[in-house]
Design a protein around this motif. Structure first.
Motif, mmCIF file in Angstrom:
data_model
loop_
_atom_site.group_PDB
_atom_site.id
_atom_site.type_symbol
_atom_site.label_atom_id
_atom_site.label_comp_id
_atom_site.label_asym_id
_atom_site.label_seq_id
_atom_site.Cartn_x
_atom_site.Cartn_y
_atom_site.Cartn_z
ATOM 1 N N ALA A 48 1.243 -1.020 -0.109
ATOM 2 C CA ALA A 48 0.076 -0.194 0.160
ATOM 3 C C ALA A 48 0.843 1.361 -0.009
ATOM 4 C CB ALA A 48 -0.488 0.510 1.079
ATOM 5 N N VAL A 49 -0.092 2.782 0.088
ATOM 6 C CA VAL A 49 0.932 3.617 -0.220
ATOM 7 C C VAL A 49 0.058 4.208 1.114
ATOM 8 C CG1 VAL A 49 1.606 5.504 -1.428
ATOM 9 C CG2 VAL A 49 1.688 3.924 -2.424
ATOM 10 N N ALA A 50 0.791 4.925 1.988
ATOM 11 C CA ALA A 50 0.028 5.406 2.609
ATOM 12 C C ALA A 50 0.421 7.057 2.688
ATOM 13 C CB ALA A 50 0.907 5.315 4.368
ATOM 14 N N GLY A 51 -0.657 7.901 3.196
ATOM 15 C CA GLY A 51 -0.424 9.259 3.026
ATOM 16 C C GLY A 51 0.073 9.575 1.265
ATOM 17 N N GLN A 52 0.698 10.614 0.975
ATOM 18 C CA GLN A 52 1.485 10.792 -0.740
ATOM 19 C C GLN A 52 1.914 9.776 -0.704
ATOM 20 O OE1 GLN A 52 0.141 12.752 -2.240
ATOM 21 N NE2 GLN A 52 -1.866 13.245 -0.853
ATOM 22 N N ALA A 53 3.699 9.065 0.309
ATOM 23 C CA ALA A 53 4.334 8.536 -0.284
ATOM 24 C C ALA A 53 4.920 7.525 0.556
ATOM 25 C CB ALA A 53 5.607 9.691 -1.205
ATOM 26 N N ARG A 54 4.208 7.152 1.475
ATOM 27 C CA ARG A 54 4.951 6.517 2.548
ATOM 28 C C ARG A 54 4.558 5.213 1.771
ATOM 29 N NH1 ARG A 54 3.000 7.335 7.824
ATOM 30 N NH2 ARG A 54 1.136 8.953 6.109
ATOM 31 N N ARG A 55 5.678 4.020 1.643
ATOM 32 C CA ARG A 55 4.921 2.894 0.603
ATOM 33 C C ARG A 55 5.123 1.605 2.730
ATOM 34 N NH1 ARG A 55 9.973 -0.813 0.268
ATOM 35 N NH2 ARG A 55 10.699 1.238 0.542
ATOM 36 N N VAL A 56 3.813 1.148 2.219
ATOM 37 C CA VAL A 56 3.510 -0.122 3.428
ATOM 38 C C VAL A 56 3.982 -1.049 3.373
ATOM 39 C CG1 VAL A 56 1.410 -0.333 5.258
ATOM 40 C CG2 VAL A 56 1.594 1.892 4.437
ATOM 41 N N PRO A 57 5.153 -1.760 3.749
ATOM 42 C CA PRO A 57 4.912 -3.311 4.092
ATOM 43 C C PRO A 57 4.202 -4.182 3.882
ATOM 44 C CG PRO A 57 6.581 -2.527 5.261
ATOM 45 C CD PRO A 57 5.613 -1.476 4.945
ATOM 46 N N ARG A 58 3.847 -5.532 2.769
ATOM 47 C CA ARG A 58 2.421 -6.397 3.695
ATOM 48 C C ARG A 58 2.198 -6.471 4.988
ATOM 49 N NH1 ARG A 58 1.010 -10.896 -0.780
ATOM 50 N NH2 ARG A 58 0.077 -9.129 -1.449
ATOM 51 N N GLN A 59 3.580 -7.265 5.869
ATOM 52 C CA GLN A 59 3.608 -6.715 6.897
ATOM 53 C C GLN A 59 2.699 -6.170 8.351
ATOM 54 O OE1 GLN A 59 7.415 -8.429 7.334
ATOM 55 N NE2 GLN A 59 8.502 -6.163 8.509
ATOM 56 N N CYS A 60 2.588 -4.505 7.769
ATOM 57 C CA CYS A 60 2.479 -3.879 8.609
ATOM 58 C C CYS A 60 0.988 -4.047 7.988
ATOM 59 C CB CYS A 60 3.039 -2.578 7.891
ATOM 60 S SG CYS A 60 4.995 -2.789 8.320
ATOM 61 N N LEU A 61 0.201 -4.729 6.782
ATOM 62 C CA LEU A 61 -0.978 -3.843 6.567
ATOM 63 C C LEU A 61 -2.227 -4.248 7.361
ATOM 64 C CD1 LEU A 61 -1.984 -2.287 4.211
ATOM 65 C CD2 LEU A 61 -2.634 -3.996 2.743
ATOM 66 N N TYR A 62 -1.929 -3.819 8.708
ATOM 67 C CA TYR A 62 -2.967 -3.960 9.730
ATOM 68 C C TYR A 62 -3.673 -2.818 9.373
ATOM 69 C CZ TYR A 62 -0.680 -8.029 10.759
ATOM 70 O OH TYR A 62 0.091 -9.816 10.682
ATOM 71 N N LEU A 63 -5.917 -2.509 9.085
ATOM 72 C CA LEU A 63 -5.887 -1.448 9.429
ATOM 73 C C LEU A 63 -6.305 -0.800 10.307
ATOM 74 C CD1 LEU A 63 -7.140 -1.872 5.491
ATOM 75 C CD2 LEU A 63 -5.582 -0.627 6.164
ATOM 76 N N LYS A 64 -6.041 0.694 10.435
ATOM 77 C CA LYS A 64 -7.177 1.055 11.497
ATOM 78 C C LYS A 64 -7.375 2.304 11.515
ATOM 79 C CE LYS A 64 -3.581 4.126 13.387
ATOM 80 N NZ LYS A 64 -2.606 4.025 14.556
ATOM 81 N N PRO A 65 -8.817 2.749 11.638
ATOM 82 C CA PRO A 65 -9.128 4.221 11.546
ATOM 83 C C PRO A 65 -8.690 5.127 12.049
ATOM 84 C CG PRO A 65 -11.345 3.166 12.651
ATOM 85 C CD PRO A 65 -9.830 1.879 12.848
ATOM 86 N N HIS A 66 -8.569 6.539 11.446
ATOM 87 C CA HIS A 66 -7.727 7.002 11.689
ATOM 88 C C HIS A 66 -8.173 8.552 10.453
ATOM 89 C CE1 HIS A 66 -3.368 9.680 11.643
ATOM 90 N NE2 HIS A 66 -4.381 9.740 12.189
ATOM 91 N N LEU A 67 -8.714 8.923 10.823
ATOM 92 C CA LEU A 67 -9.796 10.458 10.418
ATOM 93 C C LEU A 67 -8.145 11.122 9.980
ATOM 94 C CD1 LEU A 67 -12.392 11.574 10.382
ATOM 95 C CD2 LEU A 67 -12.082 13.000 12.144
#
Length: 132
Positions: free
Chosen positions: A76-95
């Motif tokens: 995934a890509v978080a924000g504008q340009a932060r690469r998220v590895p699959r091991q970190c792909l645990y979603l949480k709500p964040h307004l």
């Protein structure tokens, strides 16, 4: 019991459709195909381990940079340009947060999907005719 020519034909055509679909699917996967990102608003990841992609100012480039990595390294890509590895792909709500999740190569609407559907139809007909 022996199979008649019509029944053998059903199985033969079904197998041919499955083989052709497999070949087309592999071709799509090898070329990088139709990988895309699904945007999620107001969601973030629980993991702290994220990596900054090199950017040239655009979010499209961040996605391209992510696709240059294996799916394990960039899910995934978080924000504008932060690469998220699959091991970190645990979603949480964040307004106010944004996340673009990498979707595996979809085959819906491709010739491969049509061939699989046709092969399945022929196989179901074979099962129906022979009460399997």
């Amino acid at each position: 019991a022996l199979l008649d020519a019509d029944t053998c034909g059903l199985l033969g055509v079904a197998a041919a459709r499955f083989h052709a679909a497999r070949a087309l699917g592999q071709q799509v996967l090898l070329t990088g195909g139709m990988a895309k990102f699904v945007p999620l608003a107001n969601w973030s990841t629980r993991c702290w381990q994220m990596f900054r992609n090199e950017t040239r100012g655009g979010t499209d480039y961040a996605g391209e940079a992510c696709l240059a990595h294996h799916a394990q390294a960039c899910a995934a890509v978080a924000g504008q340009a932060r690469r998220v590895p699959r091991q970190c792909l645990y979603l949480k709500p964040h307004l106010g947060a944004s996340l673009r999740v990498r979707r595996s190569t979809p085959l819906d609407g491709t010739q491969a999907a049509v061939l699989v559907q046709e092969g399945e139809r022929l196989l179901r007909e074979f099962v129906r005719r022979h009460g399997l």
